[in-house]
Write a protein that holds these residues in place. Sequence first.
Motif, mmCIF file in Angstrom:
data_model
loop_
_atom_site.group_PDB
_atom_site.id
_atom_site.type_symbol
_atom_site.label_atom_id
_atom_site.label_comp_id
_atom_site.label_asym_id
_atom_site.label_seq_id
_atom_site.Cartn_x
_atom_site.Cartn_y
_atom_site.Cartn_z
ATOM 1 N N UNK A 213 0.807 -1.223 0.000
ATOM 2 C CA UNK A 213 0.000 0.000 0.000
ATOM 3 C C UNK A 213 0.844 1.279 0.000
ATOM 4 N N UNK A 214 2.166 1.145 0.168
ATOM 5 C CA UNK A 214 3.054 2.316 0.123
ATOM 6 C C UNK A 214 3.536 2.586 -1.302
ATOM 7 N N UNK A 215 3.100 1.764 -2.227
ATOM 8 C CA UNK A 215 3.585 1.852 -3.604
ATOM 9 C C UNK A 215 2.422 2.045 -4.558
ATOM 10 N N UNK A 216 2.644 2.492 -5.786
ATOM 11 C CA UNK A 216 3.949 2.967 -6.252
ATOM 12 C C UNK A 216 4.231 4.391 -5.763
ATOM 13 N N UNK A 348 -1.739 1.514 -8.002
ATOM 14 C CA UNK A 348 -1.587 0.466 -6.987
ATOM 15 C C UNK A 348 -2.090 -0.881 -7.486
ATOM 16 N N UNK A 349 -1.280 -1.919 -7.276
ATOM 17 C CA UNK A 349 -1.759 -3.287 -7.474
ATOM 18 C C UNK A 349 -1.393 -4.103 -6.240
ATOM 19 N N UNK A 350 -2.295 -4.834 -5.656
ATOM 20 C CA UNK A 350 -1.948 -5.685 -4.512
ATOM 21 C C UNK A 350 -1.069 -6.848 -4.945
ATOM 22 N N UNK A 351 -0.402 -7.488 -3.981
ATOM 23 C CA UNK A 351 0.313 -8.724 -4.256
ATOM 24 C C UNK A 351 -0.640 -9.733 -4.886
ATOM 25 N N UNK A 352 -0.107 -10.664 -5.619
ATOM 26 C CA UNK A 352 -1.000 -11.649 -6.234
ATOM 27 C C UNK A 352 -1.311 -12.765 -5.245
ATOM 28 N N UNK A 353 -2.427 -13.448 -5.467
ATOM 29 C CA UNK A 353 -2.803 -14.579 -4.626
ATOM 30 C C UNK A 353 -3.291 -14.124 -3.270
ATOM 31 N N UNK A 354 -3.267 -15.078 -2.323
ATOM 32 C CA UNK A 354 -3.816 -14.803 -0.994
ATOM 33 C C UNK A 354 -3.080 -13.650 -0.326
ATOM 34 N N UNK A 355 -1.778 -13.489 -0.594
ATOM 35 C CA UNK A 355 -1.038 -12.400 0.051
ATOM 36 C C UNK A 355 -1.582 -11.039 -0.364
ATOM 37 N N UNK A 356 -2.274 -11.014 -1.482
ATOM 38 C CA UNK A 356 -2.865 -9.766 -1.922
ATOM 39 C C UNK A 356 -3.998 -9.282 -1.034
ATOM 40 N N UNK A 357 -4.451 -10.139 -0.116
ATOM 41 C CA UNK A 357 -5.524 -9.717 0.780
ATOM 42 C C UNK A 357 -4.994 -8.905 1.958
ATOM 43 N N UNK A 358 -3.738 -8.569 1.879
ATOM 44 C CA UNK A 358 -3.111 -7.956 3.038
ATOM 45 C C UNK A 358 -3.616 -6.545 3.316
ATOM 46 N N UNK A 359 -3.690 -5.711 2.303
ATOM 47 C CA UNK A 359 -3.927 -4.291 2.526
ATOM 48 C C UNK A 359 -5.091 -3.728 1.726
ATOM 49 N N UNK A 360 -5.090 -4.054 0.435
ATOM 50 C CA UNK A 360 -6.004 -3.354 -0.460
ATOM 51 C C UNK A 360 -7.459 -3.509 -0.085
ATOM 52 N N UNK A 361 -7.824 -4.667 0.409
ATOM 53 C CA UNK A 361 -9.251 -4.876 0.616
ATOM 54 C C UNK A 361 -9.805 -4.114 1.814
ATOM 55 N N UNK A 362 -8.933 -3.441 2.539
ATOM 56 C CA UNK A 362 -9.405 -2.623 3.664
ATOM 57 C C UNK A 362 -9.506 -1.143 3.322
ATOM 58 N N UNK A 363 -9.349 -0.819 2.032
ATOM 59 C CA UNK A 363 -9.286 0.589 1.644
ATOM 60 C C UNK A 363 -10.670 1.224 1.529
ATOM 61 N N UNK A 364 -11.388 1.256 2.639
ATOM 62 C CA UNK A 364 -12.693 1.907 2.694
ATOM 63 C C UNK A 364 -13.000 2.232 4.152
ATOM 64 N N UNK A 365 -13.556 3.405 4.377
ATOM 65 C CA UNK A 365 -14.010 3.796 5.724
ATOM 66 C C UNK A 365 -12.912 3.738 6.780
#
Lengths: 405, 405, 405, 405
Positions: A213-216, A348-365
């Motif tokens: 989430x600090x990139x790019x 921004x693109x999240x990591x691929x696969x399950x690791x991609x659930x780390x940050x991006x999916x919390x980007x609301x509220x």
Amino acid sequence: MATQSSRAFFVPEERRGRVADLYRRVRAHTEALAAPLSAEDQTIQSMPDASPTKWHRAHTTWFFETFVLKPFAPDYTPYDEAFGYLFNSYYEAVGPRHARPLRGLLSRPGIETIAAYRAHVDTAMERVLESCSDEVLERVILGAHHEQQHQELLLTDIKHALHANPTFPSYSSERVATLPRPVPPLEWQPVKGGIHSVGHTPSQDVLEFAFDNETPAHEVLLRDFAIADRPVSNGEFRAFIADGGYRRPELWLSEGWATVQAQLWEAPEYWHRRGEEWHVFTLHGLRRVRDDEPVCHVSFFEAAAYAEWANCRLPTEFEWEVAARQFGNLSRDVWEWTASPYSPYPGYRPLSGALGEYNGKFMINQMVLRGRSCATPQGHERLTYRNFFPPAARWQFSGFRLASP
Amino acid sequence: MATQSSRAFFVPEERRGRVADLYRRVRAHTEALAAPLSAEDQTIQSMPDASPTKWHRAHTTWFFETFVLKPFAPDYTPYDEAFGYLFNSYYEAVGPRHARPLRGLLSRPGIETIAAYRAHVDTAMERVLESCSDEVLERVILGAHHEQQHQELLLTDIKHALHANPTFPSYSSERVATLPRPVPPLEWQPVKGGIHSVGHTPSQDVLEFAFDNETPAHEVLLRDFAIADRPVSNGEFRAFIADGGYRRPELWLSEGWATVQAQLWEAPEYWHRRGEEWHVFTLHGLRRVRDDEPVCHVSFFEAAAYAEWANCRLPTEFEWEVAARQFGNLSRDVWEWTASPYSPYPGYRPLSGALGEYNGKFMINQMVLRGRSCATPQGHERLTYRNFFPPAARWQFSGFRLASP
Amino acid sequence: MATQSSRAFFVPEERRGRVADLYRRVRAHTEALAAPLSAEDQTIQSMPDASPTKWHRAHTTWFFETFVLKPFAPDYTPYDEAFGYLFNSYYEAVGPRHARPLRGLLSRPGIETIAAYRAHVDTAMERVLESCSDEVLERVILGAHHEQQHQELLLTDIKHALHANPTFPSYSSERVATLPRPVPPLEWQPVKGGIHSVGHTPSQDVLEFAFDNETPAHEVLLRDFAIADRPVSNGEFRAFIADGGYRRPELWLSEGWATVQAQLWEAPEYWHRRGEEWHVFTLHGLRRVRDDEPVCHVSFFEAAAYAEWANCRLPTEFEWEVAARQFGNLSRDVWEWTASPYSPYPGYRPLSGALGEYNGKFMINQMVLRGRSCATPQGHERLTYRNFFPPAARWQFSGFRLASP
Amino acid sequence: MATQSSRAFFVPEERRGRVADLYRRVRAHTEALAAPLSAEDQTIQSMPDASPTKWHRAHTTWFFETFVLKPFAPDYTPYDEAFGYLFNSYYEAVGPRHARPLRGLLSRPGIETIAAYRAHVDTAMERVLESCSDEVLERVILGAHHEQQHQELLLTDIKHALHANPTFPSYSSERVATLPRPVPPLEWQPVKGGIHSVGHTPSQDVLEFAFDNETPAHEVLLRDFAIADRPVSNGEFRAFIADGGYRRPELWLSEGWATVQAQLWEAPEYWHRRGEEWHVFTLHGLRRVRDDEPVCHVSFFEAAAYAEWANCRLPTEFEWEVAARQFGNLSRDVWEWTASPYSPYPGYRPLSGALGEYNGKFMINQMVLRGRSCATPQGHERLTYRNFFPPAARWQFSGFRLASP
């Protein structure tokens, strides 16, 4: 996370050694943080947003088991297949998981089993770290930073849990984190506007790391502004309280005011009035509020109301980052709420696969906090670090600083 | 409770000795029940209606401290003043108390402190029991029966808590309670109507005891009826399920049907379908449902729906009691729901003072259960015993038997 | 309901005429009660337990359509098929229905359509009543009594709804019900114990009727007791309030005390303190509380707490009925809470089919009220009438009287 | 709002005339929108976020009474003092107000009184508009735009309320808004990055207006991007549904996925499956979904999940605005969710006093929508208009368009 960077010019053995050191240091620190806590302490959960200590110990272990050992250690035998269900936090792609609000109902496995689980995984990880690919090393570094995040949560969560006990027990009689320091008179630091670069640019460091989430890194356009040279202090915040800050709706965001009324807020979390004095619950028990310390355990709503009252505003996360580059990391004791909602950076693109659930999916509220706190493990902070919590959250070590105009 | 009875014809020493024996036996049994449980197990609380094991251990101790030691042992030093707040269950007259749904958040005091608390009180109680008045002995007897009630709750509550763990751990590999026995074909036992006496009449026994809600003994007018010679079995209840019992609103009380739909009930509590087979969670882990055992962990609503389906009814508590006097205690394995709401007997007066909060104030929206269960401690049952729970409760060892017409 | 009674000795025409008169009188009275209310008034629903006026008007009509016209009038054309869904209250056997808490969302059909629906059914009913069987007449009588129940609910529900409006509007400037009368000093009336007969015995009256829950008549065994010759008055209840009645947990049932705290009760429903004075919201607007009127809009919990405070108790429903037979109907202004949970009489069987859902399925977690209230339609009361509501309900015209010992 | 602009060069009479025209036109349109609705329709409230029609009619009137007549018309007599309490929406500075979720309980005042209230205020406004200051004209213009916002809400709210009725009644058989048009194949329109100006710059128009949240105009730095030339259509969205879009957590924000599961979403709001066909509830009743119309009544969560599925993203509000300046207003039928959280523009200051509660205090946990919808009154839209709703909201006429990369 810089998965794409090639570091062929490193001697691989040196890198493996440095990563193994990091792994061991982080893993040992988790155990040190849990050491003052009894089996009972490590089991309880005081709200859905917090987790039991032993869950943190197990979940961080599950992370290495799931993302390193299972895919990359062919002869690895899982410690207990049920743990995949019990200690998955929120990775939908990895399968079903135990509901978060029910973590405090897990008396089994007990803390001795958790310790054995950690040892089992550590042993297997040592073997992996003896000879592994760069991809594995990247995941180990990610896992170490993930565990460091949980180290801070372990402290915020146990603080909340112990506070739920009417006897206000201490986490430890020794200080576990940097001592707060006296706060000098506030000064305003001017920052020039224009186009500035923000976000993380990968370095050549052998332990190079940032969350996705600090990139790019990218450019932003800022206006001239000034930023306070330190966070708002307890003494300053008490003046806000004394001026009726918690009783004046015109200072608050609408949802903030509704929260004040519903939760009966009248001071920061953990503050208790004892006659004329404000006391505060800390990891070392209840003590008097010191005016010279940064105010802590306030929500974004309180930060924004204070700023309104002070006829100032909160800095955006980019103003904060640009100022921090200019003046050095601004924060030591408290995470600082910014005016920025937590959104993806352009491209921004999240990591691929399950690791991609780390940050991006919390980007609301959620709102971005910058800096670090007294509970942040050494080596975990970065100028570009984006912490994030919902605007009503108060159980983190969260304060704020003012900006103008 | 027979506070008014004079027993001057007993040699006081003999009575003190018998009461002291009772005290020691009951106190030791609580510890034996807790012994298989880890510190973590004893800490968790899986719903507001249930309490942690260590809370039961402490609360029963608090009872003796509050109602015997503080008023009658002038030199007694309380173990910890905070415990008066933490371990008061619902006695309004004794002062404020820790909220029931939050008992599972108390990691401290830990189980070792609880053990020390129990030992501290036991030591002081031994001194009291060496020479004390009849009034004190009455209270010790009451405290012993109170603790026996909590022994059963300890088991029902830990069963519920362990069941909340998706790994279905066992309480113990040894059986702690009477083994269920095969169930013979049902036979109807006729009972003659007319005026019958029900309720407790004090005896001359040195350990004479009944709860206030069993008094005064009084006369009731019954009609002729027949009562089943055993409770409904799992096999019989499976026929009800197979016949769509949980999907036919016409069989249910209105509030029962609403509960079925809201809670998604489709079988007794703790039953799990595994393919074609019903399994049941027990204190010794998950195993297949045995058709020859009494159905257990059903609510009053399920009992009433079954009776409707079987074109029968539940007996009233007085029918149950009269039949039990005639044929011997009817129940061994499960408490039996009756058709009687929990109400005061004519002329009922609660104990005076805080002890009066024991029973009477719960006489609303509850149904009476009669008999005893596999978890009831030996020596605690009585023909006149009135257990009571809300009609939706299922976590007790509760079954039922039919009556007709 | 006396379905079994043969009335062959009546001239059938006479009976049909009398039933038709009853039908017309009851139907007209519903419309008279609704007349002072605007379209908007008739639409709103202020809580799940209450229903909109126009829903009452439609549901009582649906009852005749469903239970008389559809089965017995072969050429009847339903007014609108959707109404079977919209206006079924709780008859599971008749099919799905619109959820109760959502009744206030039905703007359509509007009140003019409801009026047309009523006229459509009335026309068809007149044709049926010209020549029909005794079975049909029984159903019409039941439907008339059902509609009378809803007439009282219409008033209690609109009172609650208008009270939700901060401007406290009046239902009507004219009085719709008997005026309360001054209350004389309380006197105790002794009643002899022994075996008494209670419940409804069918008479030879051409309009003979009772609800199934009043049957079968049966014998009960009572002790000697005394009963107050009038209900508790506002003046007496104010003394209870002034003596801290709402702040003393020892007076309350446990669930009652929890309700007091959760709902912040400090006086009967609809009472408002204006400076030093208590005012009360009535169907005719807000006015001062008159000490000489029976206290009204209290829950069972408040009745029981008052009785505890007065060192008395509430009568059981059988004591109430026996006293009423002896002294004449005890009540005119308020329904009176009794100490009796709502349970089936020995040998009770509900009506068969969907009509059997009328009473029996509510026999749990409710208390019996006896008598009648100022809102009860003339001709609807009976000495054996069993009204019932949950112990926390206050929106009915409910008071109570004391018994002793 | 352009309070600072001087318009001295206008002939004041001309301006007053134009503003009076605007006032009359807007007021008349509200009444036209309410005309098809019965008294009952105008009274109900189907969820806390929606308001009854008659409340909209009264609240918009209250706005003029409170912010124009009371401060500027010295001889104005309020229609009813209670209305200040009943029809204040959320202006804390103006005093207490009736709770929003209870608006549907107000049967009084009825619609005829509301009409009289509107006429009373209109008459007084006409007198004010005959001769008044520029400050008053500014407030009238603001009040007109405020009422236009409520005109759209009136439609969205009554749509939601009628949909709560299982008979799915129509608002009107005539179309009240622009007819949707066929959707051509999607084309991508490239936009050059760089520094762009966004936000509202006051014009010299005599009716010049913008909300404070659109100011100040400022510069933003954008990257090159492409934007779809039309919103996503029903046909395209059906492909997303058919591809399991509502069952694949990896496509959703975490909070969005939780909402899908909690609310059982499987299609846009108002869609109903009838066998193989999708139908949709409209203001004109239920009809088949037309593939060539823009998808409507989707939440931000659904928009974001679709974009993820399509391997695209949503545009930010600034990208949207820059593209709209370049290609003309992008939207006609649906508001379009953007990727931008609703935050203040740099240098934003709300209006002073109670009017300042209009926009700024909602700048948290909401997402910006741009464009306009079929329910937006003519003359109310602007390229810089910022609409905003929580990310789970679906009852607005909300769709979305894609951007890339």
